[in-house]
Design a protein around this motif. Structure first.
Motif, PDB file in Angstrom:
ATOM      1  N   THR A  29     -25.871  26.707 -49.703  1.00 58.02           N
ATOM      2  CA  THR A  29     -25.643  27.210 -48.343  1.00 58.02           C
ATOM      3  C   THR A  29     -26.971  27.579 -47.683  1.00 58.02           C
ATOM      4  O   THR A  29     -28.003  27.714 -48.357  1.00 58.02           O
ATOM      5  CB  THR A  29     -24.764  28.478 -48.386  1.00 58.02           C
ATOM      6  OG1 THR A  29     -25.510  29.500 -49.056  1.00 58.02           O
ATOM      7  CG2 THR A  29     -23.446  28.221 -49.116  1.00 58.02           C
ATOM      8  N   CYS A  30     -26.908  27.789 -46.370  1.00 58.23           N
ATOM      9  CA  CYS A  30     -28.121  28.173 -45.621  1.00 58.23           C
ATOM     10  C   CYS A  30     -28.700  29.481 -46.161  1.00 58.23           C
ATOM     11  O   CYS A  30     -29.926  29.663 -46.213  1.00 58.23           O
ATOM     12  CB  CYS A  30     -27.784  28.330 -44.137  1.00 58.23           C
ATOM     13  SG  CYS A  30     -27.175  26.815 -43.376  1.00 58.23           S
ATOM     14  N   THR A  31     -27.827  30.404 -46.546  1.00 56.26           N
ATOM     15  CA  THR A  31     -28.277  31.704 -47.051  1.00 56.26           C
ATOM     16  C   THR A  31     -29.093  31.544 -48.330  1.00 56.26           C
ATOM     17  O   THR A  31     -30.093  32.249 -48.545  1.00 56.26           O
ATOM     18  CB  THR A  31     -27.061  32.608 -47.348  1.00 56.26           C
ATOM     19  OG1 THR A  31     -26.198  32.585 -46.230  1.00 56.26           O
ATOM     20  CG2 THR A  31     -27.503  34.029 -47.653  1.00 56.26           C
ATOM     21  N   THR A  82     -30.135  23.236 -38.649  1.00 55.62           N
ATOM     22  CA  THR A  82     -30.793  24.548 -38.570  1.00 55.62           C
ATOM     23  C   THR A  82     -31.841  24.704 -39.670  1.00 55.62           C
ATOM     24  O   THR A  82     -32.998  25.079 -39.410  1.00 55.62           O
ATOM     25  CB  THR A  82     -29.745  25.676 -38.691  1.00 55.62           C
ATOM     26  OG1 THR A  82     -28.770  25.511 -37.670  1.00 55.62           O
ATOM     27  CG2 THR A  82     -30.396  27.044 -38.568  1.00 55.62           C
ATOM     28  N   CYS A  83     -31.441  24.420 -40.892  1.00 56.85           N
ATOM     29  CA  CYS A  83     -32.388  24.556 -42.010  1.00 56.85           C
ATOM     30  C   CYS A  83     -33.511  23.524 -41.886  1.00 56.85           C
ATOM     31  O   CYS A  83     -34.666  23.804 -42.241  1.00 56.85           O
ATOM     32  CB  CYS A  83     -31.663  24.397 -43.351  1.00 56.85           C
ATOM     33  SG  CYS A  83     -30.656  25.834 -43.772  1.00 56.85           S
ATOM     34  N   HIS A  97     -29.286  19.517 -48.859  1.00 56.66           N
ATOM     35  CA  HIS A  97     -28.773  20.409 -47.824  1.00 56.66           C
ATOM     36  C   HIS A  97     -29.518  20.213 -46.494  1.00 56.66           C
ATOM     37  O   HIS A  97     -28.891  20.112 -45.429  1.00 56.66           O
ATOM     38  CB  HIS A  97     -28.899  21.867 -48.271  1.00 56.66           C
ATOM     39  CG  HIS A  97     -28.476  22.841 -47.212  1.00 56.66           C
ATOM     40  ND1 HIS A  97     -27.158  23.212 -47.021  1.00 56.66           N
ATOM     41  CD2 HIS A  97     -29.204  23.488 -46.259  1.00 56.66           C
ATOM     42  CE1 HIS A  97     -27.096  24.060 -45.999  1.00 56.66           C
ATOM     43  NE2 HIS A  97     -28.335  24.250 -45.529  1.00 56.66           N
ATOM     44  N   VAL A  98     -30.835  20.147 -46.590  1.00 56.87           N
ATOM     45  CA  VAL A  98     -31.648  20.014 -45.371  1.00 56.87           C
ATOM     46  C   VAL A  98     -31.323  18.707 -44.644  1.00 56.87           C
ATOM     47  O   VAL A  98     -31.354  18.646 -43.406  1.00 56.87           O
ATOM     48  CB  VAL A  98     -33.154  20.095 -45.721  1.00 56.87           C
ATOM     49  CG1 VAL A  98     -34.017  19.653 -44.561  1.00 56.87           C
ATOM     50  CG2 VAL A  98     -33.498  21.514 -46.134  1.00 56.87           C
ATOM     51  N   CYS A 142     -28.218  19.660 -42.592  1.00 55.73           N
ATOM     52  CA  CYS A 142     -28.154  20.917 -41.822  1.00 55.73           C
ATOM     53  C   CYS A 142     -29.319  20.968 -40.836  1.00 55.73           C
ATOM     54  O   CYS A 142     -30.482  21.127 -41.241  1.00 55.73           O
ATOM     55  CB  CYS A 142     -28.210  22.118 -42.771  1.00 55.73           C
ATOM     56  SG  CYS A 142     -28.292  23.698 -41.892  1.00 55.73           S
TER      57      CYS A 142
END
Lengths: 183, 212
Positions: B2-4, B35-36, B29-30, B33
């Protein structure tokens, strides 16, 4: 100079010269400007010359020399700081001592690069000394954290924390002046 | 991932310090996503900027700066070394192992005591005179360093104008003789120091030189 003196001098040169560039860059990062960097550089070379016998036995003379320079700077920081205050007052704005960059792109791009470097210079000048040093050594000079630990004696965990906070502060400053998005 | 969980790992990711599995997970993930990805890109730009800053902001030293600095270090460092040795005084194994007598060779005069405990010799102007430095060593010593510091107006023959001469030497067990030919060039005189250094020990011998 007698043949014996010449031999001692030659041994010193052979051991130290391969590390002079790294040592000079460290002196500049510590002192912050060329005149004081040259004084610091000279003081350290003079200090280690009588320790030629120690130098011969050192496995990693580069790190050893840098550690001596750092310790010498810390021990004499008042003197160097006094000198630096004079120079900063003469320099005026941060970034003023950046005269030019190596231009190999078109003039517009080079101009933007120079602007970015000057903004970064101003942002770095707003950091605390310990934060500025770790970010310069790690991100600008390419030291690994364990190498910075060898030079400064500060544990890797502490350095890592300082580096993280220094970068965050830089991003904050650059965001405020519009250079970098806040994200 | 997750982003967190991503945020605390970005520094290690960009510094190349993440384990392979974590790196792969973060990259995956990146990739999905935005944002990340924007955070990672911004951090990467900062690092690129700092690297470029590093390349651009250290002015090159003057062409002969290193040569001048090394020469000055040799000159001033040797002087500092001399002072340190003299201040250190007699100590350690070398002091325990050795004794020195300074004996006139070609010319010898009975020592005049200018300072209590310090032998003295008298020289004539421009007349070469040989003195034997006699070392008695309790054991053989390799890689010892001998440095002679001359008073004003006194030179070692063959080393005109030099007030300090250093050389490497080895001592045999027992008596070792070093002939030293001196020339007085002006009627000043003073104290001659002979410092023998071996490893971390050193011993300095003093001789008053009078010139008539």
């Amino acid at each position: 100079m007698s043949p014996i003196d010449h031999q001692q001098r030659a041994s010193f040169d052979a051991l130290v010269r391969p590390h002079l560039d790294r040592l000079y860059r460290l002196s500049f990062r510590l002192a912050g400007n060329k005149p004081e960097a040259e004084d610091l550089f000279q003081d350290v070379l003079t200090k280690i010359y009588p320790r030629l016998n120690d130098l011969v036995d050192i496995e990693e003379p580069g790190s050893w020399l840098c550690r001596i320079m750092y310790n010498h700077f810390i021990d004499n920081r008042r003197r160097y700081a006094r000198q630096r205050l004079v120079v900063i007052s003469e320099q005026g704005l941060p970034g003023q001592n950046i005269e030019a960059i190596a231009g190999n792109l078109d003039p517009v791009v080079d101009s933007e690069r120079l602007d970015n470097i000057m903004r970064l210079d101003a942002a770095l000048s707003a950091l605390s000394e310990e934060h500025r040093l770790v970010v310069l050594l790690h991100d600008s000079e390419g030291y690994k954290l364990n190498e910075i630990q060898e030079v400064t004696g500060v544990p890797v965990g502490t350095l890592k924390s300082r580096l993280h906070r220094a970068r965050a502060r830089l991003r904050e400053i650059l965001s405020a002046d519009g250079t970098e998005s806040a994200d | 991932m997750t982003c967190t969980l991503i945020a605390p790992q970005i520094d290690d990711f960009l510094d190349g310090e993440l384990a392979v599995a974590e790196r792969s997970s973060l990259e995956a993930h990146v990739a999905t996503c935005a944002t990340c990805r924007s955070i990672v890109d911004a951090e990467q730009r900062l690092r690129d900027g700092l690297r470029e800053y590093g390349e651009a902001t250290v002015p090159a030293p003057d062409v002969l700066f290193y040569d001048r600095a090394l020469a000055r270090a040799a000159r001033d460092g040797a002087r500092r070394q001399r002072n340190r040795w003299v201040m250190t005084g007699f100590g350690g194994a070398v002091a325990a192992a050795m004794a020195l007598w300074i004996v006139g060779g070609v010319f010898f005069s009975a020592p005049d005591v200018l300072e209590p405990g310090i032998p003295s010799v008298t020289m004539s102007l421009e007349k070469p005179q040989t003195f034997n430095l006699v070392f008695a060593s309790a054991r053989a010593l390799d890689n010892a360093t001998m440095t002679v510091f001359l008073p004003e107006g006194v030179e070692v023959a063959g080393f005109a104008g030099q007030r300090e001469i250093t050389w490497m030497t080895s001592l045999d067990e027992g008596r070792n003789i070093l002939p030293l030919t001196l020339i007085a060039t002006s009627p000043v005189g003073g104290e001659l120091l002979a410092t023998l250094r071996h490893e971390d020990d050193d011993k300095t011998f003093r001789l008053q030189v009078q010139i008539i």
